[in-house]
Design an enzyme around this catalytic site. Sequence first.
Site, PDB file in Angstrom:
ATOM      1  N   ASP A 183     -69.131  61.960 -78.258  1.00 46.94           N
ATOM      2  CA  ASP A 183     -68.688  60.555 -78.205  1.00 46.94           C
ATOM      3  C   ASP A 183     -69.801  59.776 -77.547  1.00 46.94           C
ATOM      4  O   ASP A 183     -70.028  58.565 -78.058  1.00 46.94           O
ATOM      5  CB  ASP A 183     -67.408  60.227 -77.473  1.00 46.94           C
ATOM      6  CG  ASP A 183     -66.297  60.947 -78.554  1.00 46.94           C
ATOM      7  OD1 ASP A 183     -66.419  61.280 -79.604  1.00 46.94           O
ATOM      8  OD2 ASP A 183     -65.164  60.858 -78.216  1.00 46.94           O
ATOM      9  N   ASP A 231     -68.949  58.481 -71.304  1.00 50.81           N
ATOM     10  CA  ASP A 231     -67.563  58.868 -71.925  1.00 50.81           C
ATOM     11  C   ASP A 231     -67.006  59.896 -71.273  1.00 50.81           C
ATOM     12  O   ASP A 231     -67.559  60.661 -70.696  1.00 50.81           O
ATOM     13  CB  ASP A 231     -67.846  59.449 -73.593  1.00 50.81           C
ATOM     14  CG  ASP A 231     -66.547  59.578 -74.046  1.00 50.81           C
ATOM     15  OD1 ASP A 231     -66.207  58.308 -74.831  1.00 50.81           O
ATOM     16  OD2 ASP A 231     -65.962  60.638 -74.169  1.00 50.81           O
ATOM     17  N   HIS A 280     -64.183  63.308 -79.788  1.00 56.30           N
ATOM     18  CA  HIS A 280     -63.254  63.444 -78.657  1.00 56.30           C
ATOM     19  C   HIS A 280     -63.713  64.809 -77.600  1.00 56.30           C
ATOM     20  O   HIS A 280     -63.191  65.153 -77.041  1.00 56.30           O
ATOM     21  CB  HIS A 280     -61.840  63.764 -78.928  1.00 56.30           C
ATOM     22  CG  HIS A 280     -61.251  62.889 -80.087  1.00 56.30           C
ATOM     23  ND1 HIS A 280     -61.345  61.481 -79.604  1.00 56.30           N
ATOM     24  CD2 HIS A 280     -60.690  62.968 -81.171  1.00 56.30           C
ATOM     25  CE1 HIS A 280     -60.857  60.864 -80.691  1.00 56.30           C
ATOM     26  NE2 HIS A 280     -60.428  61.532 -81.559  1.00 56.30           N
ATOM     27  N   GLU A 300     -63.169  62.365 -71.042  1.00 57.70           N
ATOM     28  CA  GLU A 300     -62.033  62.615 -71.553  1.00 57.70           C
ATOM     29  C   GLU A 300     -61.217  62.960 -70.254  1.00 57.70           C
ATOM     30  O   GLU A 300     -61.493  63.538 -69.229  1.00 57.70           O
ATOM     31  CB  GLU A 300     -62.292  63.988 -72.266  1.00 57.70           C
ATOM     32  CG  GLU A 300     -63.170  64.065 -73.328  1.00 57.70           C
ATOM     33  CD  GLU A 300     -63.009  62.948 -74.623  1.00 57.70           C
ATOM     34  OE1 GLU A 300     -62.140  62.385 -74.685  1.00 57.70           O
ATOM     35  OE2 GLU A 300     -63.810  62.576 -75.257  1.00 57.70           O
TER      36      GLU A 300
END
Length: 200
Positions: free
Chosen positions: A177, A15, A172, A17
């Site tokens: 996540d 994951d 998030h 961001e």
Amino acid sequence: MLKDRFRKFLPVVVDLETGGFNSKKNAILEIAIQLIDEENSMLVLGESHRFHIEPFQDLLVDDDALEFLKLDLNHPLRVAVDEKFALDSIFKIINKQKNKYECSRAILVGHNAFFDHSFLLEACLRNDIKKSPFHPFSLIDTVSLGVLATKQTVLARVCKELNISYDNEEAHSAAYDAMVTAEVFCKIINDYDFNTISTN
């Protein structure tokens, strides 16, 4: 053996961001991986690893993205590292896990996996990283698995249908996540294997 379940591919949940939606223009701000292990023929969560990343030079970080992520790039507790250092470190960890299970390559598992994969590809190009452990184009998307198993595509709703805990306050964050996505992946695969075995 884990290597026989996915054609000698090692599933690794990833994951990211990011500072926006454009993999060529927006910076990676955080990366997390959740390793998958095998115990008694069942997939289970292994180690997790996360890095906060300094935005790569001249790449954009949209204000809307920071607001959505509730992220302060100047927070004193945000210990960020160079993007290349983060990728090199993550790839070494994955390669060690790949060798442990005698797999030929890793395969990226993600919720909307194409998004994370596209950013990783661009990061490897700009950092001149020529040997990524991941397959260059094959992915496992938990959106597709989720809609098959639950008729839902949103991660929170997939988790609700699968009775997996989901905290909107923690969402998030790359590490959170990745962990939740890994729980979804393991449960769907384990349940499918069990049902397939029990009906044959």
